[in-house]
Scaffold this active site. Sequence first.
Site, mmCIF file in Angstrom:
data_model
loop_
_atom_site.group_PDB
_atom_site.id
_atom_site.type_symbol
_atom_site.label_atom_id
_atom_site.label_comp_id
_atom_site.label_asym_id
_atom_site.label_seq_id
_atom_site.Cartn_x
_atom_site.Cartn_y
_atom_site.Cartn_z
ATOM 1 N N PHE A 1 0.864 -1.178 0.000
ATOM 2 C CA PHE A 1 0.000 0.000 0.000
ATOM 3 C C PHE A 1 0.909 1.240 0.000
ATOM 4 C CE2 PHE A 1 -3.220 2.808 2.002
ATOM 5 C CZ PHE A 1 -4.336 2.441 1.271
ATOM 6 N N ASP B 1 2.038 -5.597 7.785
ATOM 7 C CA ASP B 1 0.844 -4.766 7.798
ATOM 8 C C ASP B 1 -0.345 -5.690 7.500
ATOM 9 O OD1 ASP B 1 -1.304 -3.067 7.302
ATOM 10 O OD2 ASP B 1 -0.020 -1.483 6.489
ATOM 11 N N LYS C 1 -11.672 -1.839 8.330
ATOM 12 C CA LYS C 1 -11.934 -2.716 7.177
ATOM 13 C C LYS C 1 -12.726 -3.937 7.666
ATOM 14 C CE LYS C 1 -8.161 -0.642 4.671
ATOM 15 N NZ LYS C 1 -6.716 -0.617 4.379
HETATM 16 C C1 PLP Z 1 -6.003 0.603 4.446
HETATM 17 C C2 PLP Z 1 -4.520 0.467 4.607
HETATM 18 C C3 PLP Z 1 -3.780 1.464 5.259
HETATM 19 C C4 PLP Z 1 -4.464 2.720 5.733
HETATM 20 O O1 PLP Z 1 -3.673 3.456 6.573
HETATM 21 P P1 PLP Z 1 -4.323 4.649 7.421
HETATM 22 O O2 PLP Z 1 -3.214 5.238 8.127
HETATM 23 O O3 PLP Z 1 -5.393 4.049 8.292
HETATM 24 O O4 PLP Z 1 -4.977 5.579 6.456
HETATM 25 C C5 PLP Z 1 -2.426 1.263 5.411
HETATM 26 N N1 PLP Z 1 -1.810 0.147 4.951
HETATM 27 C C6 PLP Z 1 -2.510 -0.826 4.317
HETATM 28 C C7 PLP Z 1 -1.807 -2.047 3.833
HETATM 29 C C8 PLP Z 1 -3.878 -0.685 4.110
HETATM 30 O O5 PLP Z 1 -4.566 -1.637 3.478
#
Ligand code: PLP
Length: 428
Positions: free
Chosen positions: A133, A213, A239
């Site tokens: 991400f 993550d 999520k």
């Molecule tokens: C959804 C997601 C995020 C979101 O990060 P925020 O700090 O909550 O906006 C981060 N890493 C991954 C892999 C995600 O899927």
Amino acid sequence: MDLGPFPDTAGHDRATTLDAADPLAGERDAFVVTDPELVYLDGNSLGRLPTDAPGLVDDVVQRQWGERLIRSWNEGWWELPARLGDLLAPVVGARSGEVLLSESTSTNLFKLAGAALLARPGRSRVLTDDLNFPTDVHVLDGLCRLLGGDRRVEVVASPDGVRGPVEELEAALAEGDVALLSLSHVVYRSGYAYDVARLTEAAHAAGALVLWDCSHSVGSVPVGLAEAGVDLAVGCSYKHLNGGPGAPAWLYVREELQDELSNPITGWFGHAEPFGFDLGFEPARGIRRFAVGTTPVLSMAAAEAGIAQVARVGIDAVRAKSVALSSYLVELADEVLVPLGFELASPREPARRGGQVALRHDDAWPITRALVQDAKVLPDFRAPDVLRLGLAALTTSFLDVHTAVHRIAAVVRDGRHEAYRGTTATVT
Ligand SMILES: *Cc1c(COP(=O)(O)O)cnc(C)c1O
């Protein structure tokens, strides 16, 4: 467009039979559903509202805040981040005292990746992949710049944009000088699920720390953090955990490492004695040293309902339903959507697939818009050509999957997406 039943009666009967045999079918009643015709396939981006959440929030507002005022800090607020962490721990295979709710995933990643780099001062390489991400790569890059020296992020390429580059990462680890391996357990785009134990072992063999993550796996796929000997992990709560928009994220630090690592954001909630008001910083022992500032009590209250539900149902039962849903979708997509120009962009084998299915199509963007605007299907789109269908196991039925596939087919067959070429939206 006509949203009535599709002429495919045998397929429809099969979906309702699968729903009737689904042991988790009743869990859907624990969520607010205001439009029964809407097929919601974005529970992997923003989970539905649990029916218990408004009452929990209302109690915090009216009673805990309104009546009890500041006394509430000693009547449960102080313990909230660790208490909800312990509630979540079995869902990710962690032990009690290893999980804390706090801040956003991005901020938690900064804290834990920073702690890892400070614990490996002589090493300069941080490994990730190009399926990660973007915020994860931004945070790792920023940390390398902040800490300086020769530190750099190396983004290892996926062979096909779908699967994680497992052998390539193992080879890169074996070259040495790696401080940290940081990957998404389930990749947001293709839904590829890494073998956590295998890469954790490879990282440890190379003397590196590992940070997973789990934003797209928590509440959907078992992670087995303690069993795999994972050092560090972070993840979202909004999520598959259905914690609500902007819900506090979580972090995990293996117990044996907690007192050895330093949180690079040294705030008063991570102090050994926050109410000693000493100007010198003395980190708390245990997981609480990874806290920073005042707990967002209102959003923690909202998050409790969803976390408690997944913990009660059990992650193995959730995963079994999730695999059945995604396998059913892959089968229907092969039969109905592939002839219309779609191509599967997720792993075919269930063991390597999380709770979502990605389909490539040259017109994925206008098709997504037509589904949202005209067909009461809410999927999401990932540029340039992916239609992503999230199958949150607690809120998605087999009939939802059947209905969605046939509405997607109807949109494409009738050319309904043509009107949406060239349109834009801020959040996709
Ligand atoms: C959804 C997601 C995020 C979101 O990060 P925020 O700090 O909550 O906006 C981060 N890493 C991954 C892999 C995600 O899927």
